[in-house]
Design an enzyme around this catalytic site. Sequence first.
Site, PDB file in Angstrom:
ATOM      1  CB  SER A   1      -5.840  -0.626  -3.581  1.00 45.31           C
ATOM      2  OG  SER A   1      -5.093   0.398  -2.776  1.00 45.31           O
TER       3      SER A   1
ATOM      4  CD  GLU B   1      -2.726   1.463   0.574  1.00 44.31           C
ATOM      5  OE1 GLU B   1      -2.958   2.350  -0.205  1.00 44.31           O
ATOM      6  OE2 GLU B   1      -3.484   0.424  -0.092  1.00 44.31           O
TER       7      GLU B   1
ATOM      8  CG  HIS C   1      -4.930   3.462   3.278  1.00 46.29           C
ATOM      9  ND1 HIS C   1      -5.581   4.755   3.477  1.00 46.29           N
ATOM     10  CD2 HIS C   1      -5.527   3.159   2.424  1.00 46.29           C
ATOM     11  CE1 HIS C   1      -6.533   4.956   2.622  1.00 46.29           C
ATOM     12  NE2 HIS C   1      -6.772   3.744   1.754  1.00 46.29           N
TER      13      HIS C   1
ATOM     14  CG  ASP D   1      -1.359   0.139  -3.532  1.00 48.38           C
ATOM     15  OD1 ASP D   1      -0.545   0.993  -3.251  1.00 48.38           O
ATOM     16  OD2 ASP D   1      -2.592  -0.094  -3.070  1.00 48.38           O
ATOM     17  CG  HIS D   2      -2.036   3.843  -5.084  1.00 44.21           C
ATOM     18  ND1 HIS D   2      -1.721   4.618  -3.839  1.00 44.21           N
ATOM     19  CD2 HIS D   2      -3.025   3.123  -4.448  1.00 44.21           C
ATOM     20  CE1 HIS D   2      -2.616   4.314  -2.932  1.00 44.21           C
ATOM     21  NE2 HIS D   2      -3.407   3.415  -3.247  1.00 44.21           N
TER      22      HIS D   2
END
Length: 603
Positions: free
Chosen positions: A291, A247, A413, A472-473
């Site tokens: 995600s 994440e 996150h 994921d980003h």
Amino acid sequence: MFGNRIYSKVLYLFFICLVAKFFFFDFLWCLQTTFVSCSRIETYLDAVLVTLVLLLPLVCFRAVKTTLAIFVLVDLLLVTNLMYFRTYFTAIPLSSYMLAGNLKDFTASVCDASRWMDLFFPLSTLFAGFVWWKYGRNESAEVPGSRFPLRYFLLILVTGLLSFGLIEMKRGYKAAFESLQNANMHTCGTPMYTVFGSLYYDYLREQVVYTPEIEKHINTWLADKPAWKPLPVKIEVRDNCILILAESLESWVLEKTVEGNEITPYLNKLLKDSTTLYAPYVLTQVKGGRSIDAQLLFDTGLLPIANGAYSTKFPSSYYPSVVKAFKEKYPGARAYGMTVDKRIVWNQNIVAPMFGYDQLLDKQSFILDERVGPHKKLGDVSFFRQCADKIEDGVVWNKDGHTFLQCVTYSGHNPFILPKELKNIFFSAEIPQRMNDYMTMANYTDRAIGLFIERLKQSGILNNTMVVVTGDHEGLADARSMLCDTKAGKGLVSDQQFTPLIIINSPVGMRYEKVMGQVDIYPTLLSLLGLDNYAWKGLGRSILDPDKKAFAIDPNYKVVGDAGDVSDEELRFAKDAWTVSDMIIRCDYLGRMNEGSSSVNQK
């Protein structure tokens, strides 16, 4: 009720208050990107038009309380869209309003996107309500002049005709909005046409019908895509693959030491191994699905849809995938997905089997013995420990065959809250808090991955398993530019949205220092896993292809990387991949093709 004189003053006050909300919204929106929209007449004309329409209950029925209720709803709409924009750089898609229940898992991230300037919206409503309560609510009623409503409707008509005329000059609303979809104007649609205009555009997008022209467009693009190039030498492919989506993990934290603290010591050690493939400049290409968009990119080689999340809008479209390619090569192979989220988040329970996964283990499959983040979800260290337990126990591992495993973490996150007892590194007050928290969390995730890899080594599973670690980003969102300008962040925090691609025990060890897109990971995995015979090669290009150019296109059609030797035609073709992918998913093109043949043919 109130008299004509008070009525007029309240109307003027409410008009000024409401139109100011839209103008201030545009200012805050443009503050994050560009003020180009402020030079367009549509920005002001449409804000006035919407304001006039929303005040009709007050004009026609003197319904002040109803008007104030409208103000509150407008405040909620504008503020939530601003908060969403600060992370995703787009307005909330129409379909996402139906997913409001998912926000309870991301409350901290949502609150983190709020700004003190957002208080203008509710405070302006309170001010208007106070003025009416103080001076107008006890006035005696009078019969309003019959001409005023007529003049008001005439004003709406004139404003509407002007707006309609400008739109028709651009060949209709859909064409007008889409004319802004370029590198410089892509964020201007919402301020120019208001949030309501964005929602209407989303509605129009939903009405796309599969036509021969769309089919021809897709067929032509796929036919013009450079031919697939197998590796020139035979490689020793691995029997198993583990794909880790970390994440919000960005590349700039790797191979860095700050105030004597090595941020990612374990991953840094792996980067020095001769069997590791490392690409530090993977451009984030996720959109509204974040995600779940990353899973689309890595698993299927498709780009995200133009608006909303494919997983909620088109979960049942046909999706070729690396998992299906793996199973095609190895009959009897098993594939598992593991996440600490609930399976209903982003519709994962439907998407996972569509991608070929045999089983999805979600929140209820794990013991919550290490709580991280505002919602106290399972921390990465415990998550990977339990993943290793399930692998060794054969719960998610095909001991007699081949296994494809995907692990999606959560701890990284936003807003990167890590309990003090789980911290291994600490920074001084000279480091901005957001940067401090991000680096501390990256160190925690690095430790979790390290312990997991060591378990795989000890059990012997790593010997014939390729482990892929990628973000994921990106994670810093609108805090990036601020951190890049600080003394501590300058030269350390990347001004680009790059995530790392680290492939451990790769058949090909290398360091790829060029820019690539997340969409290029899928074909790269096909190459490394020896899946060259799978029909669907994705929309990207493997970084093992010597002819791949060193650039990528971000979701806003901006070219990132070295495009000095790239022709205008190649750039146009690369940008068109976004439109093609949207049409492929939206119209279920691959499903239609699959019904007409035994496989999806792509060179």
